[in-house]
Design a protein around this motif. Structure first.
Motif, PDB file in Angstrom:
ATOM      1  N   GLY A 319       0.794  -1.218   0.000  1.00  9.12           N
ATOM      2  CA  GLY A 319       0.000   0.000   0.000  1.00  9.12           C
ATOM      3  C   GLY A 319       0.826   1.268   0.000  1.00  9.12           C
ATOM      4  O   GLY A 319       0.435   2.256   0.610  1.00  9.12           O
ATOM      5  N   ARG A 320       1.964   1.265  -0.680  1.00  4.71           N
ATOM      6  CA  ARG A 320       2.874   2.419  -0.767  1.00  4.71           C
ATOM      7  C   ARG A 320       3.477   2.775   0.586  1.00  4.71           C
ATOM      8  O   ARG A 320       3.867   3.918   0.831  1.00  4.71           O
ATOM      9  CB  ARG A 320       2.195   3.645  -1.380  1.00  4.71           C
ATOM     10  N   LEU A 321       3.545   1.800   1.482  1.00  7.47           N
ATOM     11  CA  LEU A 321       4.232   1.966   2.750  1.00  7.47           C
ATOM     12  C   LEU A 321       5.270   0.874   2.923  1.00  7.47           C
ATOM     13  O   LEU A 321       5.088  -0.256   2.446  1.00  7.47           O
ATOM     14  CB  LEU A 321       3.255   1.903   3.921  1.00  7.47           C
ATOM     15  N   LEU A 322       6.336   1.217   3.618  1.00  3.36           N
ATOM     16  CA  LEU A 322       7.353   0.241   4.020  1.00  3.36           C
ATOM     17  C   LEU A 322       7.509   0.350   5.526  1.00  3.36           C
ATOM     18  O   LEU A 322       7.586   1.455   6.072  1.00  3.36           O
ATOM     19  CB  LEU A 322       8.675   0.521   3.318  1.00  3.36           C
ATOM     20  N   THR A 323       7.522  -0.790   6.208  1.00  3.56           N
ATOM     21  CA  THR A 323       7.732  -0.788   7.651  1.00  3.56           C
ATOM     22  C   THR A 323       8.910  -1.674   8.005  1.00  3.56           C
ATOM     23  O   THR A 323       9.206  -2.657   7.316  1.00  3.56           O
ATOM     24  CB  THR A 323       6.490  -1.275   8.414  1.00  3.56           C
ATOM     25  N   TYR A 324       9.573  -1.319   9.093  1.00  2.00           N
ATOM     26  CA  TYR A 324      10.671  -2.140   9.600  1.00  2.00           C
ATOM     27  C   TYR A 324      10.877  -1.830  11.070  1.00  2.00           C
ATOM     28  O   TYR A 324      10.258  -0.914  11.629  1.00  2.00           O
ATOM     29  CB  TYR A 324      11.949  -1.909   8.790  1.00  2.00           C
ATOM     30  N   THR A 325      11.741  -2.609  11.715  1.00  2.00           N
ATOM     31  CA  THR A 325      12.061  -2.397  13.123  1.00  2.00           C
ATOM     32  C   THR A 325      13.354  -1.602  13.231  1.00  2.00           C
ATOM     33  O   THR A 325      14.415  -2.075  12.802  1.00  2.00           O
ATOM     34  CB  THR A 325      12.223  -3.730  13.868  1.00  2.00           C
ATOM     35  N   GLY A 326      13.269  -0.390  13.752  1.00  2.00           N
ATOM     36  CA  GLY A 326      14.455   0.412  14.007  1.00  2.00           C
ATOM     37  C   GLY A 326      14.839   0.329  15.476  1.00  2.00           C
ATOM     38  O   GLY A 326      14.174  -0.347  16.272  1.00  2.00           O
ATOM     39  N   TYR A 327      15.909   0.976  15.821  1.00  2.00           N
ATOM     40  CA  TYR A 327      16.311   0.983  17.221  1.00  2.00           C
ATOM     41  C   TYR A 327      17.103   2.249  17.523  1.00  2.00           C
ATOM     42  O   TYR A 327      17.632   2.916  16.637  1.00  2.00           O
ATOM     43  CB  TYR A 327      17.162  -0.244  17.554  1.00  2.00           C
ATOM     44  N   ARG A 337      13.795  -0.854  20.720  1.00  2.00           N
ATOM     45  CA  ARG A 337      13.294  -1.005  19.360  1.00  2.00           C
ATOM     46  C   ARG A 337      12.034  -0.174  19.140  1.00  2.00           C
ATOM     47  O   ARG A 337      11.331   0.181  20.089  1.00  2.00           O
ATOM     48  CB  ARG A 337      13.019  -2.477  19.057  1.00  2.00           C
ATOM     49  N   GLU A 338      11.749   0.113  17.887  1.00  2.00           N
ATOM     50  CA  GLU A 338      10.537   0.859  17.553  1.00  2.00           C
ATOM     51  C   GLU A 338      10.080   0.514  16.145  1.00  2.00           C
ATOM     52  O   GLU A 338      10.890   0.165  15.272  1.00  2.00           O
ATOM     53  CB  GLU A 338      10.778   2.361  17.660  1.00  2.00           C
ATOM     54  N   LEU A 339       8.792   0.599  15.959  1.00  2.00           N
ATOM     55  CA  LEU A 339       8.208   0.445  14.626  1.00  2.00           C
ATOM     56  C   LEU A 339       8.460   1.709  13.831  1.00  2.00           C
ATOM     57  O   LEU A 339       8.129   2.813  14.290  1.00  2.00           O
ATOM     58  CB  LEU A 339       6.700   0.188  14.750  1.00  2.00           C
ATOM     59  N   ARG A 340       9.056   1.573  12.650  1.00  2.00           N
ATOM     60  CA  ARG A 340       9.272   2.712  11.766  1.00  2.00           C
ATOM     61  C   ARG A 340       8.570   2.464  10.433  1.00  2.00           C
ATOM     62  O   ARG A 340       8.438   1.326   9.974  1.00  2.00           O
ATOM     63  CB  ARG A 340      10.766   2.941  11.528  1.00  2.00           C
ATOM     64  N   ALA A 341       8.124   3.560   9.815  1.00  2.00           N
ATOM     65  CA  ALA A 341       7.418   3.476   8.537  1.00  2.00           C
ATOM     66  C   ALA A 341       7.949   4.531   7.580  1.00  2.00           C
ATOM     67  O   ALA A 341       8.321   5.636   8.001  1.00  2.00           O
ATOM     68  CB  ALA A 341       5.915   3.659   8.743  1.00  2.00           C
ATOM     69  N   VAL A 342       7.972   4.163   6.290  1.00  2.00           N
ATOM     70  CA  VAL A 342       8.413   5.072   5.243  1.00  2.00           C
ATOM     71  C   VAL A 342       7.287   5.216   4.226  1.00  2.00           C
ATOM     72  O   VAL A 342       6.790   4.212   3.695  1.00  2.00           O
ATOM     73  CB  VAL A 342       9.683   4.560   4.532  1.00  2.00           C
ATOM     74  N   ASP A 343       6.860   6.442   3.975  1.00  2.00           N
ATOM     75  CA  ASP A 343       5.907   6.737   2.909  1.00  2.00           C
ATOM     76  C   ASP A 343       6.678   6.671   1.594  1.00  2.00           C
ATOM     77  O   ASP A 343       7.560   7.488   1.322  1.00  2.00           O
ATOM     78  CB  ASP A 343       5.313   8.129   3.107  1.00  2.00           C
ATOM     79  N   GLY A 358       6.996   2.979  19.994  1.00  2.00           N
ATOM     80  CA  GLY A 358       8.174   2.599  20.737  1.00  2.00           C
ATOM     81  C   GLY A 358       8.003   1.261  21.431  1.00  2.00           C
ATOM     82  O   GLY A 358       6.883   0.820  21.706  1.00  2.00           O
ATOM     83  N   GLY A 359       9.119   0.580  21.701  1.00  2.00           N
ATOM     84  CA  GLY A 359       9.068  -0.716  22.368  1.00  2.00           C
ATOM     85  C   GLY A 359       8.419  -1.784  21.531  1.00  2.00           C
ATOM     86  O   GLY A 359       7.786  -2.706  22.053  1.00  2.00           O
ATOM     87  N   ALA A 360       8.563  -1.690  20.189  1.00  2.00           N
ATOM     88  CA  ALA A 360       7.844  -2.585  19.284  1.00  2.00           C
ATOM     89  C   ALA A 360       8.778  -3.208  18.269  1.00  2.00           C
ATOM     90  O   ALA A 360       9.672  -2.562  17.732  1.00  2.00           O
ATOM     91  CB  ALA A 360       6.733  -1.824  18.557  1.00  2.00           C
ATOM     92  N   THR A 361       8.548  -4.493  17.996  1.00  2.00           N
ATOM     93  CA  THR A 361       9.187  -5.197  16.884  1.00  2.00           C
ATOM     94  C   THR A 361       8.142  -5.399  15.804  1.00  2.00           C
ATOM     95  O   THR A 361       7.036  -5.883  16.085  1.00  2.00           O
ATOM     96  CB  THR A 361       9.740  -6.558  17.338  1.00  2.00           C
ATOM     97  N   ALA A 362       8.462  -5.024  14.571  1.00  2.00           N
ATOM     98  CA  ALA A 362       7.481  -5.029  13.482  1.00  2.00           C
ATOM     99  C   ALA A 362       7.327  -6.401  12.846  1.00  2.00           C
ATOM    100  O   ALA A 362       8.304  -7.128  12.661  1.00  2.00           O
ATOM    101  CB  ALA A 362       7.895  -4.008  12.424  1.00  2.00           C
ATOM    102  N   GLY A 363       6.079  -6.730  12.516  1.00  2.00           N
ATOM    103  CA  GLY A 363       5.768  -7.929  11.758  1.00  2.00           C
ATOM    104  C   GLY A 363       5.390  -7.571  10.335  1.00  2.00           C
ATOM    105  O   GLY A 363       6.082  -6.791   9.680  1.00  2.00           O
ATOM    106  N   TYR A 364       4.246  -8.110   9.874  1.00  2.00           N
ATOM    107  CA  TYR A 364       3.842  -7.928   8.482  1.00  2.00           C
ATOM    108  C   TYR A 364       2.756  -6.866   8.333  1.00  2.00           C
ATOM    109  O   TYR A 364       1.921  -6.674   9.217  1.00  2.00           O
ATOM    110  CB  TYR A 364       3.334  -9.248   7.899  1.00  2.00           C
ATOM    111  N   VAL A 372      -0.200  -2.858  10.675  1.00  2.00           N
ATOM    112  CA  VAL A 372       0.988  -3.701  10.760  1.00  2.00           C
ATOM    113  C   VAL A 372       0.969  -4.397  12.116  1.00  2.00           C
ATOM    114  O   VAL A 372       0.591  -3.804  13.123  1.00  2.00           O
ATOM    115  CB  VAL A 372       2.288  -2.886  10.571  1.00  2.00           C
ATOM    116  N   THR A 373       1.353  -5.664  12.134  1.00  2.00           N
ATOM    117  CA  THR A 373       1.430  -6.387  13.393  1.00  2.00           C
ATOM    118  C   THR A 373       2.737  -6.047  14.110  1.00  2.00           C
ATOM    119  O   THR A 373       3.765  -5.799  13.476  1.00  2.00           O
ATOM    120  CB  THR A 373       1.355  -7.900  13.172  1.00  2.00           C
ATOM    121  N   VAL A 374       2.686  -6.025  15.441  1.00  2.00           N
ATOM    122  CA  VAL A 374       3.869  -5.735  16.250  1.00  2.00           C
ATOM    123  C   VAL A 374       3.860  -6.617  17.488  1.00  2.00           C
ATOM    124  O   VAL A 374       2.816  -7.161  17.888  1.00  2.00           O
ATOM    125  CB  VAL A 374       3.932  -4.250  16.683  1.00  2.00           C
ATOM    126  N   GLN A 375       5.036  -6.731  18.092  1.00  2.00           N
ATOM    127  CA  GLN A 375       5.181  -7.456  19.350  1.00  2.00           C
ATOM    128  C   GLN A 375       5.868  -6.557  20.360  1.00  2.00           C
ATOM    129  O   GLN A 375       6.856  -5.891  20.036  1.00  2.00           O
ATOM    130  CB  GLN A 375       5.987  -8.737  19.132  1.00  2.00           C
TER     131      GLN A 375
END
Length: 407
Positions: A319-327, A337-343, A358-364, A372-375
């Motif tokens: 959906g024109r977004l990219l997500t990953y786990t930053g720190y 760790r934190e969930l990060r997103a790029v438009d 914050g305090g999140a690991t990114a899933g799909y 987006v799912t997170v843990q």
């Protein structure tokens, strides 16, 4: 516990990317909770259905199929294969077989492809019958393109078989029959290789049986990474990431032997959306436009769009977004760790990842890129609404990467 869990994640911002009106409904996902029950939920938590009953033992996961969930439970000394329909909130049996394990391989001609202790079988999703195909082997997660089924036989021979069992095509032996293997489909083309030391790569046209192979001259497995149309992105000899157009596979030529340099050899998590390829390179998130394949300047066209990616985490694009786990701080400290997103509208200009939670690991990501799912640091699972903010509670624990969105 649900209230406490919700406090462990800190929402920092929402990602402002426009969406069409048709994409506003909250998508569905499925997961296994700490009690071992299969659960279907909406991303916002407004819909929640516990599919399996207390006392039922789920067997080896599940898969989505045409808006429904295919799963299996032990029943009466056999494995019962069932379909859960979230719209009706009911489940029904489509087949059963003897054994202690089951593998799911996708959907071919409206039938679920499974294997009972390695015995391949297909069952109509609507309960219209089916059965075992009379062959044994191993299925990858996406074993079919909707027509033919790809598998590795118990003798180590890769093969294609029709869902009715009427067409069987041996494709040659695996480099290491004891190693896990991967296969990726694009239309009628299937690329495959195993993870054994020095393993080779092959591509077959399931319609014609034409096959090309890239022999390994080193010790690194040659692996398919992603398709974009008829172009395969793959790890070639010496570990470099190459790309080759396989549309001419039936001409007798071998495009794999003339792949062009595409990405750094250290690239992982390679994905495409038809316009760009995205990847991780150590802690760096990169992108390259697919037009570079015609220009011949892919390695010089890489754009850095993110950094400080946490090790052993995933990249997701939708959906024109990219997500990953930053720190920030210690990459191995879950609290850092934190969930990060790029438009991805930034491509070609300045890209700046947004810190979302914050305090999140990114899933799909969901298919529309809205959730987006997170843990969290204590293992709790949630879905983050990237458009409007907010968390949809899923479970106090579970496997993050086993949570799957409906396609």
């Amino acid at each position: 516990m649900k209230t406490l869990w919700g406090r462990l994640l800190v929402l920092i911002c929402v990602v402002a990317v426009s969406m069409g009106a048709a994409a506003q409904a909250s998508p569905l996902l499925a997961f296994v909770n700490l009690s071992g029950q299969l659960v279907v939920s909406s991303g916002d938590g407004g819909f929640r259905w516990i599919v399996t009953n207390p006392g039922e033992t789920l067997v080896d996961g599940f898969e989505w199929a045409d808006g429904r969930v295919v799963f299996a439970v032990y029943d009466g000394g056999e494995i019962s294969v069932r379909v859960a329909d979230p719209n009706a909130q009911s489940a029904y049996e489509i087949g059963r077989g003897a054994g202690s394990s089951i593998a799911f391989g996708g959907v071919a001609q409206n039938a679920a492809v499974v294997a009972f202790d390695g015995r391949l079988a297909v069952f109509d999703l609507n309960g219209g019958g089916g059965g075992e195909l009379g062959v044994s082997g191993t299925l990858a997660e996406q074993a079919t393109n909707g027509g033919m089924i790809f598998f590795r036989g118990s003798d180590g021979n890769y093969a294609l078989i029709a869902p009715n069992g009427g067409s069987f095509t041996p494709l040659g032996f695996a480099s290491d029959p004891n190693a896990p293997f991967i296969n990726l489909w694009s239309g009628s083309l299937v690329a495959y290789a195993d993870y054994g030391i020095g393993s080779s790569l092959a591509v077959t046209d399931a319609n014609s049986g034409a096959t090309v192979t890239l022999a390994n001259t080193g010790s690194i497995p040659l692996l398919p990474l992603a398709w974009t149309g008829s172009t395969l992105i793959y790890r070639g000899s010496s570990g470099t990431v190459l790309a080759a157009d396989l549309s001419g596979i039936n001409s007798g030529a071998n495009p794999l032997e003339n792949g062009v340099d595409f990405l750094p050899g250290s690239a992982t998590e390679v994905q495409t959306d038809g316009r760009y390829a995205y990847f991780l390179d150590g802690e760096t998130v990169g992108a390259v436009d697919l037009g570079c394949l015609n220009r011949g300047d892919c390695l010089n066209s890489v754009q850095i769009i993110g950094g400080q990616a946490a090790p052993e985490t995933v990249l997701a694009v939708s959906g024109r977004l990219l997500t990953y786990t930053g720190y920030s701080g210690n990459a191995y400290d879950l609290a850092s760790r934190e969930l990060r997103a790029v438009d991805l509208g930034c491509l070609g200009g300045q890209c700046q990842p947004a810190s979302v939670a914050g305090g999140a690991t990114a899933g799909y990501l969901s298919p529309d890129g809205s959730f987006v799912t997170v843990q969290d640091v204590n293992g709790g699972l949630s879905a983050v609404n990237l458009r409007a903010g907010g968390l949809g509670y899923l479970s106090d624990g579970g496997e993050l990467l086993s949570v799957r969105w409906s396609e």
